[in-house]
Write a protein that holds these residues in place. Structure first.
Motif, short mmCIF file in Angstrom:
data_model
loop_
_atom_site.label_atom_id
_atom_site.label_comp_id
_atom_site.label_asym_id
_atom_site.label_seq_id
_atom_site.Cartn_x
_atom_site.Cartn_y
_atom_site.Cartn_z
N UNK A 127 0.83 -1.21 0.00
CA UNK A 127 0.00 0.00 0.00
C UNK A 127 0.86 1.26 0.00
N UNK A 128 1.93 1.26 0.78
CA UNK A 128 2.82 2.43 0.81
C UNK A 128 3.48 2.64 -0.55
N UNK A 129 3.89 1.57 -1.19
CA UNK A 129 4.51 1.69 -2.53
C UNK A 129 3.48 2.19 -3.55
N UNK A 130 2.24 1.73 -3.43
CA UNK A 130 1.20 2.19 -4.35
C UNK A 130 0.90 3.67 -4.14
N UNK A 131 0.86 4.10 -2.88
CA UNK A 131 0.64 5.53 -2.60
C UNK A 131 1.79 6.38 -3.15
N UNK A 132 3.00 5.88 -3.05
CA UNK A 132 4.15 6.61 -3.58
C UNK A 132 4.10 6.63 -5.11
N UNK A 133 3.65 5.52 -5.71
CA UNK A 133 3.58 5.44 -7.17
C UNK A 133 2.62 6.48 -7.73
N UNK A 140 7.90 -2.30 8.62
CA UNK A 140 7.88 -1.55 7.36
C UNK A 140 8.85 -0.37 7.36
N UNK A 141 9.63 -0.22 8.42
CA UNK A 141 10.57 0.90 8.51
C UNK A 141 11.54 0.97 7.32
N UNK A 142 12.10 -0.16 6.84
CA UNK A 142 12.97 -0.05 5.67
C UNK A 142 12.26 0.52 4.43
N UNK A 143 11.00 0.16 4.26
CA UNK A 143 10.24 0.69 3.12
C UNK A 143 9.94 2.17 3.33
N UNK A 144 9.61 2.55 4.56
CA UNK A 144 9.37 3.96 4.85
C UNK A 144 10.61 4.79 4.54
N UNK A 145 11.78 4.30 4.94
CA UNK A 145 13.02 5.03 4.67
C UNK A 145 13.35 5.04 3.18
N UNK A 146 13.11 3.92 2.50
CA UNK A 146 13.39 3.84 1.07
C UNK A 146 12.54 4.83 0.28
#
Length: 169
Positions: A79-85, A120-126
């Motif tokens: 979901x975080x990646x989709x929101x960023x996309x 999900x911290x690594x994804x948040x930082x990425x």
């Protein structure tokens, strides 16, 4: 054309009402029929599509929120990646806030929400996403306790006003 023939034609073309109206809560059957990994895979696959647009992301997150589950960290990452996309930062913050609300209250919220954020911290930082707590959005900005509003006293401790001088009522 006879009246009998017209009546037979009408009865064949009209669908019964029960077939045309969806059952209330029909999407809840997914939770009963699907195992947890298939449920997660459904949302991960939907949110990982490269051509997804903002409306579809919001639809998926709304549907996910309607279920009585706290999403797994893998689903949160998708979901975080989709929101960023789709470049919708406010949606990421609202999604994280919704997860925090779904985690319940008190110690349970700290444990479960803390676990999800740590996973999900690594994804948040990425992706360069800050949590609502990092931005200071977990506490009200303009909250001023007043003695005549007795129902607000339950918020004093939650927001740390019980330790500040001048707020003892």
């Amino acid at each position: 054309m006879s009246l009998l023939r017209v009546a037979q034609t009408l009865t064949r073309t009209v669908r019964p009402l029960s077939m045309s109206v969806p059952r209330a809560g029909a999407h809840d059957d997914i939770m009963e029929k699907w195992p947890a990994d298939r449920f997660d895979k459904h949302f991960i696959d939907y949110l990982s599509r490269p051509e997804i647009d903002g409306w579809e992301v919001r639809k998926a997150l709304s549907e996910l929120h309607d279920f009585d589950v706290i999403p797994a960290p893998k689903v949160v990452e998708a979901a975080l990646r989709a929101c960023r996309r789709v470049n919708d930062y406010s949606l990421t913050l609202r999604f994280l806030e919704a997860i925090k609300i779904k985690c319940g209250a008190g110690k349970n919220r700290e444990l479960v929400y803390g676990y999800i954020i740590n996973q999900v911290k690594p994804v948040l930082e990425e992706l360069g996403i800050s949590t609502p707590e990092d931005l200071g959005l977990d506490k009200p900005e303009l909250f001023i306790p007043q003695a005549e509003y007795w129902w607000e006293k339950k918020w004093y401790k939650e927001y740390g006003y019980d330790k500040k001088p001048g707020y003892e009522f």
